[in-house]
Design a protein around this motif. Structure first.
Motif, short mmCIF file in Angstrom:
data_model
loop_
_atom_site.label_atom_id
_atom_site.label_comp_id
_atom_site.label_asym_id
_atom_site.label_seq_id
_atom_site.Cartn_x
_atom_site.Cartn_y
_atom_site.Cartn_z
N SER A 70 0.82 -1.21 0.00
CA SER A 70 0.00 0.00 0.00
C SER A 70 0.85 1.26 0.00
O SER A 70 2.07 1.22 0.21
CB SER A 70 -0.91 0.01 1.23
OG SER A 70 -0.15 0.31 2.39
N LYS A 71 0.20 2.39 -0.19
CA LYS A 71 0.88 3.69 -0.16
C LYS A 71 1.35 4.05 1.25
O LYS A 71 2.15 4.97 1.43
CB LYS A 71 -0.05 4.78 -0.68
CG LYS A 71 -1.31 4.97 0.16
CD LYS A 71 -2.23 6.03 -0.43
CE LYS A 71 -3.48 6.21 0.40
NZ LYS A 71 -4.40 7.22 -0.19
N TYR A 72 0.85 3.33 2.25
CA TYR A 72 1.24 3.61 3.64
C TYR A 72 2.60 3.01 3.99
O TYR A 72 3.11 3.22 5.08
CB TYR A 72 0.19 3.08 4.61
CG TYR A 72 -1.21 3.60 4.33
CD1 TYR A 72 -1.46 4.97 4.27
CD2 TYR A 72 -2.26 2.72 4.11
CE1 TYR A 72 -2.75 5.44 4.00
CE2 TYR A 72 -3.54 3.17 3.84
CZ TYR A 72 -3.79 4.54 3.78
OH TYR A 72 -5.05 5.01 3.51
N GLY A 73 3.17 2.23 3.06
CA GLY A 73 4.43 1.56 3.33
C GLY A 73 5.59 2.49 3.60
O GLY A 73 6.58 2.10 4.23
N ASN A 74 5.49 3.75 3.14
CA ASN A 74 6.59 4.70 3.32
C ASN A 74 6.52 5.47 4.64
O ASN A 74 7.42 6.27 4.93
CB ASN A 74 6.61 5.71 2.16
CG ASN A 74 6.95 5.02 0.84
OD1 ASN A 74 7.77 4.10 0.81
ND2 ASN A 74 6.31 5.44 -0.23
N ILE A 75 5.45 5.28 5.41
CA ILE A 75 5.34 5.97 6.71
C ILE A 75 6.45 5.49 7.64
O ILE A 75 6.71 4.29 7.74
CB ILE A 75 3.95 5.72 7.34
CG1 ILE A 75 2.85 6.34 6.48
CG2 ILE A 75 3.90 6.26 8.77
CD1 ILE A 75 1.45 6.03 6.96
N VAL A 344 7.17 1.51 7.49
CA VAL A 344 6.17 0.47 7.64
C VAL A 344 6.51 -0.72 6.74
O VAL A 344 6.46 -1.88 7.16
CB VAL A 344 4.76 1.02 7.30
CG1 VAL A 344 3.75 -0.12 7.16
CG2 VAL A 344 4.31 2.00 8.37
N ARG A 345 6.87 -0.45 5.49
CA ARG A 345 7.18 -1.53 4.54
C ARG A 345 8.40 -2.33 4.99
O ARG A 345 8.39 -3.56 5.00
CB ARG A 345 7.41 -0.94 3.14
CG ARG A 345 7.66 -1.99 2.06
CD ARG A 345 7.69 -1.37 0.67
NE ARG A 345 6.39 -0.84 0.29
CZ ARG A 345 6.10 0.46 0.17
NH1 ARG A 345 7.05 1.37 0.39
NH2 ARG A 345 4.90 0.85 -0.18
N ARG A 496 -5.19 6.64 7.28
CA ARG A 496 -5.99 7.43 6.34
C ARG A 496 -5.89 8.92 6.66
O ARG A 496 -5.74 9.76 5.76
CB ARG A 496 -7.45 6.99 6.38
CG ARG A 496 -7.72 5.70 5.60
CD ARG A 496 -9.19 5.33 5.68
NE ARG A 496 -9.49 4.18 4.84
CZ ARG A 496 -10.66 3.56 4.82
NH1 ARG A 496 -11.64 3.99 5.63
NH2 ARG A 496 -10.87 2.53 4.03
N GLU A 497 -5.99 9.23 7.93
CA GLU A 497 -5.87 10.63 8.35
C GLU A 497 -4.49 11.18 8.03
O GLU A 497 -4.35 12.32 7.59
CB GLU A 497 -6.17 10.76 9.85
CG GLU A 497 -7.64 10.52 10.18
CD GLU A 497 -7.91 10.50 11.67
OE1 GLU A 497 -6.94 10.63 12.46
OE2 GLU A 497 -9.08 10.33 12.05
N GLU A 498 -3.46 10.36 8.25
CA GLU A 498 -2.11 10.79 7.93
C GLU A 498 -1.95 10.99 6.42
O GLU A 498 -1.27 11.91 5.97
CB GLU A 498 -1.08 9.76 8.43
CG GLU A 498 0.33 10.13 8.07
CD GLU A 498 1.33 9.80 9.18
OE1 GLU A 498 2.53 9.82 8.89
OE2 GLU A 498 0.92 9.53 10.31
N GLY A 499 -2.59 10.11 5.64
CA GLY A 499 -2.55 10.24 4.19
C GLY A 499 -3.17 11.55 3.72
O GLY A 499 -2.65 12.21 2.81
N LYS A 500 -4.28 11.94 4.36
CA LYS A 500 -4.94 13.22 4.01
C LYS A 500 -4.04 14.41 4.35
O LYS A 500 -3.94 15.36 3.57
CB LYS A 500 -6.26 13.34 4.77
CG LYS A 500 -7.33 12.37 4.28
CD LYS A 500 -8.59 12.48 5.15
CE LYS A 500 -9.63 11.45 4.73
NZ LYS A 500 -10.82 11.50 5.62
#
Length: 512
Positions: A70-75, A344-345, A496-500
């Motif tokens: 997912s796109k969250y992997g870079n967090i 995260v990834r 999701r909130e962090e993504g926004k």
């Protein structure tokens, strides 16, 4: 003692009450002793809710894989720009030692032998039974348990290091419940986590003492593996792990974890190259393929039309899934503590992939050697394990290869260091959980939990109540599985909130 929370006193009281309950002889209170009651409850949960354990554990694996792609992997599990505190070797050694190191040593040769003779479903040939036995050993110690650990550890690390929340299980649910987590509901969740940790670790300490005793009996030839020897082992190891705990995370656990991984690799490669190397590597390769190709089917397999197969699943797979969930608060919190600064990834790939591959190779070497001795050398390891206990399997295998004495001593040393690191890590985690998430808990708190752990293991070994304790810990897995489902929802909401927020910042940069 500074910063001690309500969780400390409630958990300590519950722990002491369970120890007292556990030492009451069965004939004094036949229908209400700890073993009877916990066995009934666990039997009910496994029989009626086996499907639930299976679905949620597989769900955690699916969630972990989703995070990788997912796109969250870079967090970053920390502030932007934070770098990992430990190099890869130390990091892998720490998470592996705390996660299941002592279990791999205990079951590495024994579990495949059990499955060879008592397979999960009927097999036509001995070769097929061997393949199925190793495949299910991979399954029980592979992606699923590490997905459970990764899910909770990721949530803890994210909220603790990126959102500056206390390092508590309750903190991971704040996106869903807000400040309610600072009250009674949050305390209840943290108490369940401490309960599962104390009794899960105490059970492992008891099992570890039994296997060290078996090793000493094997090496010495004249010292019997009695309850008295096991109590002496617990006392000695308690002193050692308390000394390690008092030196702090960056000295005691770090040094011992690295030592663990080095000894484990030495022992594994020695047996690989002095044993049936070609057989082991062929076995490893083909089983890895069958494990991956059959993973979806095994992940959802129940046996509604075959009572015998259903019983096997309850005794092994469902039991393991509940056991890993019960261990998740301890292992997850420790892995989170040593994973600051990783993305995260990187975190999920590391926690899922490396221990799974190492565990598969470990089972192939030790379990494969045991199966080879049975099938090709005519050595009945199953009967030995059946008579002397699963702890004897490792030393029975080593007995049939060169430098037996040296390797047996090395194995005892490995079990001992895993024993010490598991107990050491647990005192640190219990200290964190009962001091509002303090990253450097008070020494007195760690000492108290260290004594409680060892005392629990010793008392219940003496009374023969380790199985009851293990069952009690697994019962805690049922409510904690529900808590973990909520944690997954909480993490998704926070991401999701962090993504926004990230998208808003990106748009502002583009405008400027």
């Amino acid at each position: 003692m500074q910063k001690v929370s309500k969780v400390f006193f409630i958990s300590l009281a519950i722990s002491l009450l369970f120890i007292i309950w556990g030492v009451i002889p069965a004939d004094v209170w036949p229908n209400w002793n700890l073993d009877t009651v916990t066995t009934l409850i666990q039997g009910f949960l496994v029989t009626r809710f086996g499907w639930f354990y299976l679905l949620v554990t597989t769900g955690f694996l699916i969630f972990a894989i989703f995070l990788i792609v997912s796109k969250y992997g870079n967090i970053v599990l920390g502030k932007d720009g934070d770098k990992p505190e430990y190099n890869y070797l130390t990091w892998f050694g720490m998470l592996f030692s705390a996660g299941m190191g002592i279990g791999l040593v205990f079951w590495g040769a024994a579990e495949p032998i059990w499955h060879l003779h008592l397979p999960p479903f009927p097999t036509e040939t001995e070769a097929e039974a061997a393949r199925v036995s190793m495949q299910h050993s991979f399954f029980h110690w592979g992606f699923h348990p590490w997905a459970v650990y990764a899910t909770l550890a990721l949530a803890l690390a994210y909220f603790q290091f990126r959102k500056d929340e206390p390092g508590l299980i309750s903190s991971t649910l704040k996106p869903l419940y807000g400040n309610k987590m600072n009250g009674g509901f949050g305390t209840l969740i943290n108490v369940i986590a401490v309960f599962a940790t104390v009794f899960g670790v105490a059970t492992s300490l008891g099992l570890g003492a039994q296997q060290i005793g078996s090793g000493i009996e094997f090496v010495s030839g004249n010292i019997a593996n009695t309850i008295y020897l096991q109590l002496i082992i617990i006392a000695v190891v308690t002193v050692l792990y308390m000394m390690s705990a008092l030196t702090g995370l960056n000295r005691g656990i770090k040094i011992l974890s690295t030592t663990n991984i080095v000894i484990a690799i030495l022992l594994m490669f020695f047996l690989l190259f002095t044993g049936p190397t070609n057989f082991i590597m062929n076995f490893f390769t083909t089983t890895l393929g069958s494990y991956i190709s059959n993973l979806p089917e095994m992940s959802f397999r129940m046996a509604p039309f075959n009572e015998e197969n259903a019983t096997w699943l309850e005794d092994w797979t469902i039991f393991y899934w509940a056991w890993w969930i019960a261990w998740a608060p301890f292992v997850g919190m420790f892995i989170a503590r040593v994973s600051r600064g990783r993305t995260v990834r990187e975190f999920v790939v590391g926690v899922l992939l490396v221990p799974t591959i190492f565990g598969a190779l470990w089972f192939s070497v030790f379990g494969g050697s045991a199966i080879h001795l049975e099938m090709n050398e005519g050595i009945d390891i199953y009967s030995i394990v059946n008579d002397a206990g699963s702890e004897a399997a490792l030393f029975t295998v080593l007995e049939n290869f060169p430098l037996t004495g040296i390797m047996a001593v090395l194995a005892v040393l490995l079990i001992s260091t895993f024993f010490i690191t598991s107990a050491d890590s647990a005192t640190f985690v219990l200290g964190m959980q009962t001091t509002n998430g303090d990253l450097n808990p008070d020494i007195k708190v760690k000492v108290i939990w260290g004594v409680v752990q060892s005392g629990t293991a010793a008392v219940l070994l003496w009374q023969g109540g380790l199985a009851a304790l293990q069952t009690a810990s697994i019962i805690a897995a049922f409510p904690f599985a529900i808590i973990m489902i909520m944690i997954v929802l909480s993490v998704i909401k926070a991401f999701r909130e962090e993504g926004k927020l990230y998208e808003l910042k990106r748009r502002k940069r583009e405008k400027n």
